[in-house]
Design an enzyme around this catalytic site. Structure first.
Site, PDB file in Angstrom:
ATOM      1  N   LYS A 116       0.792  -1.324  -0.161  1.00  0.00           N
ATOM      2  CA  LYS A 116      -0.021  -0.057  -0.025  1.00  0.00           C
ATOM      3  C   LYS A 116       0.684   1.383  -0.025  1.00  0.00           C
ATOM      4  O   LYS A 116       0.378   2.310  -0.559  1.00  0.00           O
ATOM      5  CB  LYS A 116      -1.058   0.140   1.259  1.00  0.00           C
ATOM      6  N   LYS A 198      -4.428 -10.278  -7.135  1.00  0.00           N
ATOM      7  CA  LYS A 198      -5.592 -10.210  -6.238  1.00  0.00           C
ATOM      8  C   LYS A 198      -6.662  -9.331  -6.614  1.00  0.00           C
ATOM      9  O   LYS A 198      -6.334  -8.369  -7.154  1.00  0.00           O
ATOM     10  CB  LYS A 198      -5.301  -9.791  -4.745  1.00  0.00           C
ATOM     11  N   LYS A 201     -10.956  -4.147  -4.248  1.00  0.00           N
ATOM     12  CA  LYS A 201     -11.705  -3.076  -4.283  1.00  0.00           C
ATOM     13  C   LYS A 201     -11.380  -1.908  -4.826  1.00  0.00           C
ATOM     14  O   LYS A 201     -11.990  -1.152  -5.592  1.00  0.00           O
ATOM     15  CB  LYS A 201     -12.450  -2.926  -2.824  1.00  0.00           C
TER      16      LYS A 201
HETATM   17  P1  ATP Z   1      -8.708  -2.728  -0.618  1.00  0.00           P
HETATM   18  O1  ATP Z   1      -8.704  -2.765  -1.973  1.00  0.00           O
HETATM   19  O2  ATP Z   1      -9.578  -1.450  -0.159  1.00  0.00           O
HETATM   20  O3  ATP Z   1      -7.368  -2.888   0.243  1.00  0.00           O
HETATM   21  P2  ATP Z   1      -9.920  -5.531  -0.435  1.00  0.00           P
HETATM   22  O4  ATP Z   1     -10.877  -5.477  -1.492  1.00  0.00           O
HETATM   23  O5  ATP Z   1      -8.404  -6.042  -0.291  1.00  0.00           O
HETATM   24  O6  ATP Z   1      -9.837  -3.806  -0.140  1.00  0.00           O
HETATM   25  P3  ATP Z   1     -10.693  -5.740   2.496  1.00  0.00           P
HETATM   26  O7  ATP Z   1     -11.912  -4.911   2.954  1.00  0.00           O
HETATM   27  O8  ATP Z   1      -9.296  -5.253   3.048  1.00  0.00           O
HETATM   28  O9  ATP Z   1     -10.744  -5.732   0.769  1.00  0.00           O
HETATM   29  O10 ATP Z   1     -11.156  -7.355   2.823  1.00  0.00           O
HETATM   30  C1  ATP Z   1     -12.177  -7.733   3.420  1.00  0.00           C
HETATM   31  C2  ATP Z   1     -12.083  -9.421   3.392  1.00  0.00           C
HETATM   32  O11 ATP Z   1     -12.246  -9.778   2.169  1.00  0.00           O
HETATM   33  C3  ATP Z   1     -10.698  -9.656   3.966  1.00  0.00           C
HETATM   34  O12 ATP Z   1     -11.066 -10.732   4.876  1.00  0.00           O
HETATM   35  C4  ATP Z   1      -9.880 -10.252   2.913  1.00  0.00           C
HETATM   36  O13 ATP Z   1      -8.964 -11.255   3.316  1.00  0.00           O
HETATM   37  C5  ATP Z   1     -10.987 -10.842   2.000  1.00  0.00           C
HETATM   38  N1  ATP Z   1     -10.575 -10.726   0.400  1.00  0.00           N
HETATM   39  C6  ATP Z   1     -10.125  -9.386  -0.185  1.00  0.00           C
HETATM   40  N2  ATP Z   1      -9.738  -9.527  -1.299  1.00  0.00           N
HETATM   41  C7  ATP Z   1      -9.929 -11.023  -1.581  1.00  0.00           C
HETATM   42  C8  ATP Z   1      -9.862 -11.820  -2.563  1.00  0.00           C
HETATM   43  N3  ATP Z   1      -9.412 -11.428  -3.997  1.00  0.00           N
HETATM   44  N4  ATP Z   1      -9.962 -13.073  -2.510  1.00  0.00           N
HETATM   45  C9  ATP Z   1     -10.558 -13.707  -1.211  1.00  0.00           C
HETATM   46  N5  ATP Z   1     -10.688 -12.880  -0.311  1.00  0.00           N
HETATM   47  C10 ATP Z   1     -10.460 -11.575  -0.481  1.00  0.00           C
END
Ligand code: ATP
Ligand code: LTN
Length: 334
Positions: A116, A198, A201
């Site tokens: 990040k 990955k 969001k």
């Molecule tokens: P950001 O992009 O803002 O960092 P993010 O999409 O990674 O957000 P988080 O809010 O950090 O999402 O994660 C919420 C939950 O979703 C966490 O338990 C995280 O491990 C899970 N998660 C996030 N992305 C994935 C993915 N691509 N596959 C499986 N689990 C995920």
């Protein structure tokens, strides 16, 4: 709270307009199923969200929408505690105690911080660095047994365990040492446009990311464009990241094994397969999108749910904070 049951805790950041299919498969989509067997505490990690720049108006909108989406994904606010992290000051209070028991060196090893800060070089703030301490506070303040998360959060969970163990060693047994609860299939859903990355969001490339609130046409269009390989076999194998990702998504959404999915599409083309994955995902997400719209139209109900959620969350967490304050040597407030 049923004293006989173990406690599950998980939060999700309101860092975009909607959760992604990755969030759903890796985390939120599994939360609802656990509500009968466990005491569950689920929340929106708005404190964590401001570790990257947020527009305040957008953040407030996204937070309320995320809360409604969490309920729409199957969280029953009567069965579970469903709350906003910022509504329970105990998280921030325990955060400080834990920060003083966490080393700079161990935070420096966190890969999410490295990723990040590379992504936001103009805003490498102290909160981004201490993010995992607040996450440890989220978990330990409820004495959670299990934490359902995707694989990307495993390192943060390890840190929470280490901090709990260290505190217990220094001050005497106090915190429960939490376990990660990571799904066997779907713990890391990959981007559709770059299946080595990955699905996230906050990805700038919207086509790589399926949002739970996307409509059917958008979902199908994104799957049709999904990057695959030049081979033509629908088989899970090394080097076939795109197909592996689609097979994983298909199997989790349909509750079939990867082998069953492979057999079903044996001899078929990638085009047909991508369309089929798009269809099952769209059909799975449609009722969630409808329930989200229904809930968003009833702000009074949402408010009732999150104010009650905050009260329940505080009553569990305050006991931990009071005891932790005493453990470290603060004078009793009353
Ligand atoms: P950001 O992009 O803002 O960092 P993010 O999409 O990674 O957000 P988080 O809010 O950090 O999402 O994660 C919420 C939950 O979703 C966490 O338990 C995280 O491990 C899970 N998660 C996030 N992305 C994935 C993915 N691509 N596959 C499986 N689990 C995920
Ligand atoms: N860091 C998590 C969100 C999060 C969380 C938590 C998850 C904040 N606090 C406590 C589980 C338990 C993420 O998904 N990025």
């Amino acid at each position: 709270m049923d004293k006989e049951k173990k406690l599950i805790l998980s939060l999700i950041q309101p860092s975009a307009k909607s959760f992604t299919l990755g969030n759903y498969i890796g985390s939120v989509g599994n939360w609802g199923k656990l509500q009968d067997e466990y005491n569950c505490v689920y929340g929106i990690a708005d404190l964590h969200a401001i570790t990257v720049k947020q527009d305040p108006v957008e953040l407030r909108k996204n937070s309320l929408s995320a809360y409604a989406l969490m309920l729409a994904c199957g969280i029953d606010p009567e069965k579970s505690v469903a709350f906003f992290q910022s509504h329970n000051k105990c998280h921030a209070e325990l955060n400080w105690i834990l920060a003083c028991n966490t080393q700079f060196g161990e935070l420096s090893r966190m890969t999410q911080f490295k990723d990040k800060s590379a992504k936001h070089p103009d805003n490498i703030n102290a909160g981004l660095f201490t993010y995992p301490v607040l996450m440890a506070a989220d978990i330990l303040v409820y004495n959670a047994d299990l934490v359902p998360v995707g694989i990307d959060q495993k390192q943060h969970l390890e840190l929470a365990r280490n901090v709990a163990q260290r505190f217990n060693y220094v001050y005497g047994d106090f915190f429960k040492v939490p376990e990660a609860y990571i799904p066997k299939v779907g713990a890391k859903i990959m981007s559709l446009t770059d299946p080595t990355k990955k699905m996230s969001k906050s990805d700038e490339n919207q086509n790589g990311c399926i949002y739970v609130l996307d409509d059917k046409d958008t979902i199908i269009r994104k799957f049709k464009k999904a990057v695959t390989d030049s081979d033509a076999e629908i088989k899970f194998a090394e080097g076939k990241d795109g197909i592996n990702n689609l097979l994983t998504i298909y199997s989790v959404i349909t509750s079939k094994t990867v082998e069953e999915a492979e057999a079903e599409f044996s001899g078929k083309g990638y085009g047909e397969f991508k369309l089929a994955v798009g269809e099952v995902v769209a059909d799975k997400l449609a009722p969630i999108r409808e329930e989200h719209a229904r809930l968003m139209a009833d702000k009074a109900y949402l408010k009732k749910c999150y104010t009650e959620g905050a009260m329940k969350a505080q009553s569990i967490a305050q006991r931990t904070v009071t005891k932790a304050y005493r453990k470290v040597g603060f004078v009793d407030a009353r």
